[in-house]
Design a protein around this motif. Structure first.
Motif, PDB file in Angstrom:
ATOM      1  N   HIS A 290     -48.776 -45.515  22.099  1.00 21.68           N
ATOM      2  CA  HIS A 290     -48.129 -44.855  23.242  1.00 21.68           C
ATOM      3  C   HIS A 290     -48.671 -43.439  23.408  1.00 21.68           C
ATOM      4  O   HIS A 290     -48.866 -42.708  22.441  1.00 21.68           O
TER       5      HIS A 290
ATOM      6  N   HIS B 197     -51.582 -42.805  24.684  1.00 23.42           N
ATOM      7  CA  HIS B 197     -53.045 -42.828  24.672  1.00 23.42           C
ATOM      8  C   HIS B 197     -53.607 -43.951  25.540  1.00 23.42           C
ATOM      9  O   HIS B 197     -54.726 -44.410  25.328  1.00 23.42           O
ATOM     10  N   PHE B 198     -52.823 -44.387  26.517  1.00 24.88           N
ATOM     11  CA  PHE B 198     -53.315 -45.368  27.479  1.00 24.88           C
ATOM     12  C   PHE B 198     -52.529 -45.185  28.773  1.00 24.88           C
ATOM     13  O   PHE B 198     -51.400 -44.689  28.774  1.00 24.88           O
ATOM     14  N   SER B 199     -53.151 -45.579  29.875  1.00 19.96           N
ATOM     15  CA  SER B 199     -52.500 -45.474  31.178  1.00 19.96           C
ATOM     16  C   SER B 199     -51.755 -46.768  31.495  1.00 19.96           C
ATOM     17  O   SER B 199     -51.889 -47.772  30.790  1.00 19.96           O
ATOM     18  N   GLU B 200     -50.995 -46.759  32.566  1.00 20.03           N
ATOM     19  CA  GLU B 200     -50.281 -47.973  32.982  1.00 20.03           C
ATOM     20  C   GLU B 200     -51.272 -49.079  33.315  1.00 20.03           C
ATOM     21  O   GLU B 200     -51.080 -50.232  32.920  1.00 20.03           O
ATOM     22  N   ASP B 201     -52.335 -48.742  34.028  1.00 23.31           N
ATOM     23  CA  ASP B 201     -53.339 -49.751  34.371  1.00 23.31           C
ATOM     24  C   ASP B 201     -54.023 -50.297  33.126  1.00 23.31           C
ATOM     25  O   ASP B 201     -54.338 -51.489  33.054  1.00 23.31           O
ATOM     26  N   GLU B 202     -54.250 -49.429  32.146  1.00 20.48           N
ATOM     27  CA  GLU B 202     -54.891 -49.882  30.904  1.00 20.48           C
ATOM     28  C   GLU B 202     -53.996 -50.846  30.138  1.00 20.48           C
ATOM     29  O   GLU B 202     -54.489 -51.797  29.520  1.00 20.48           O
TER      30      GLU B 202
ATOM     31  N   SER C 284     -56.617 -48.917  21.697  1.00 19.03           N
ATOM     32  CA  SER C 284     -56.630 -47.579  22.269  1.00 19.03           C
ATOM     33  C   SER C 284     -57.651 -46.730  21.520  1.00 19.03           C
ATOM     34  O   SER C 284     -57.950 -46.972  20.352  1.00 19.03           O
TER      35      SER C 284
END
Length: 210
Positions: free
Chosen positions: A104, A106-111, A127
């Motif tokens: 959490h 370290h990534f976007s919603e799209d990722e 990640s």
């Protein structure tokens, strides 16, 4: 119509579960089929309802996510979704057979959406934070090649695959054909005893943590 990917979410934090569920609901090809608030419930529900992808937190009551993953990884695609970036925890999760590990923050919603789709297809996804932890310090490719019985070229291919490179990307990076890349990957799978691309990545990255 395209079949939806059936996703389950296991996290002891109800707010996190709600947020993940709301995000997945925005994708037409993803469907949250159930939620669990502890590891034991996740194991029982996964065995009974067989989701395509199971999102697991690490620290949960009754049973932790890593031990739950060890019981379920052969049956369903497990993606760890957690705040824990402990090298020991990440290495243990990889040894348990998870196809991905996202930290959490370290990534976007799209990722996250793409990660769910990738693990459903058998592809590993990690990640940058998790990969960085695993590779600090990282064994040389020569040592990893020797550990798995790979040739130097096979180790080069596997290192790129572990970074998320597609076959075409590997071919361009190493100046070889995609057919040659596929042949290398088939031999790598056999030598690692890997069932699929995600399993191979998990074994490779897990070795960097030992």
């Amino acid at each position: 119509m395209r079949t939806r990917i059936r996703v389950a979410v296991a996290d002891d934090n109800a707010v996190v579960r709600m947020g993940v569920r709301s995000l997945l609901a925005t994708a037409d090809d993803l469907e949250v089929v159930w939620e669990a608030g502890d590891g034991a419930a996740a194991v029982a529900l996964a065995r009974a309802k067989r989701p395509d992808v199971l999102l697991l937190d690490v620290r949960m009551p009754r049973q932790d996510g890593v031990s739950a993953a060890a019981e379920l990884a052969a049956e369903t695609a497990v993606l760890m979704l957690t705040y824990s970036d402990s090298p020991d925890v990440i290495a243990a999760a990889l040894r348990a057979g998870v196809r991905g590990y996202l930290v959490h923050g370290h990534f976007s919603e799209d990722e996250l959406l793409q990660a769910v789709r990738m693990v459903a297809r058998g592809l590993g996804t990690f990640s940058a934070q998790a990969v960085a932890v695993l590779r600090d310090p990282a064994p040389s490719q020569e040592r990893l090649a020797a550990r798995f019985g790979l040739s130097v070229r096979e180790a080069e291919v596997m290192a790129l695959v572990a970074e998320g490179a597609a076959n075409g990307d590997v071919a361009r990076e190493l100046f070889i054909s995609e057919k040659t890349v596929k042949n290398h990957i088939n031999r790598i799978f056999a030598k690692l005893g890997a069932q699929n691309r995600g399993h191979a990545v998990a074994l490779w990255l897990g070795a960097t943590a030992r």
